[in-house]
Design a protein around this motif. Structure first.
Motif: not given
Length: 226
Positions: A77-83
């Protein structure tokens, strides 16, 4: 690796790791179908073709399996939302209201699009952290706090927030996603009852729009005004 096949005992580190992954994948399938609450250690053991007692060679408890899945969910989730947030670019002070709406929607949608993660978010503080070793909890907390910090740092780049408030936004987003997902009760008989009875219309929860509204309100309260 095939499942339901009556595995031989994993003897090499590689075989043990492969077995652990098979167990995690089985738990993911079952929890996605039934919900975390309904999946037992016996269910997972049967899915991979192991006796329940043999599972203890790989995971200390059922809760450790789901805590591992929760940690992986945080990373993904972190990787997706940061992008998604980085794609918004720097904030223009004259367009702050629109940016707040975009950030709130991005956080809410990225969570509601991950049903199993939302389910795990609710169970983690209530159950999953309670029946594992302290070392397992410590490892989980270090990993997830790092991901939360990374999302907060990104929020500070796309909105005029200090890191403390950005961390509060992340905590609110993830805790409310877990709570709202349980209230929404998707694919359950409860949801069917809510939708069929006009007197229970207020009990029907749509996670993404409700969470977007909550986060937009929080972000507006945190944002500086001229």
């Amino acid at each position: 690796m095939a499942v339901r096949g009556g595995f031989e005992r994993a003897r090499s580190p590689e075989a043990k790791q492969a077995r652990e992954q098979a167990i995690l994948q089985a738990a993911t399938r079952l929890a996605s179908e039934r919900g975390v609450r309904e999946v037992t250690l016996t269910d997972i053991a049967a899915e991979v073709g192991l006796h329940k007692s043999a599972m203890l060679r790989y995971f200390e408890t059922r809760e450790e399996i789901f805590l591992r899945l929760s940690a992986a969910g945080w990373v993904a989730w972190s990787a997706t939302v940061r992008a998604d947030l980085e794609a918004l670019g720097p904030v223009n002070p004259g367009q702050l209201d629109g940016r707040i709406d975009a950030v709130a929607a991005s956080l809410a949608t990225s969570l509601s699009d991950r049903p199993l993660f939302c389910d795990l978010l609710a169970h983690t503080p209530l159950n999953l952290e309670r029946n594992v070793s302290l070392e397992s909890v410590r490892s989980f907390k270090i990993s997830t706090l790092a991901e939360a910090d990374a999302v907060a740092a990104t929020l500070c780049r796309v909105l005029p927030l200090d890191h403390h408030r950005a961390r509060n936004v992340v905590a609110t987003a993830t805790s409310m996603a877990g709570a709202l997902w349980q209230m929404a009760a998707p694919t359950t008989r409860l949801r069917q009852v809510y939708e069929a009875d006009p007197d229970l219309a207020h009990a029907v929860v749509e996670v993404a729009p409700r969470l977007t509204d909550i986060l937009a309100g929080l972000l507006r309260g945190y944002s500086p005004r001229a």
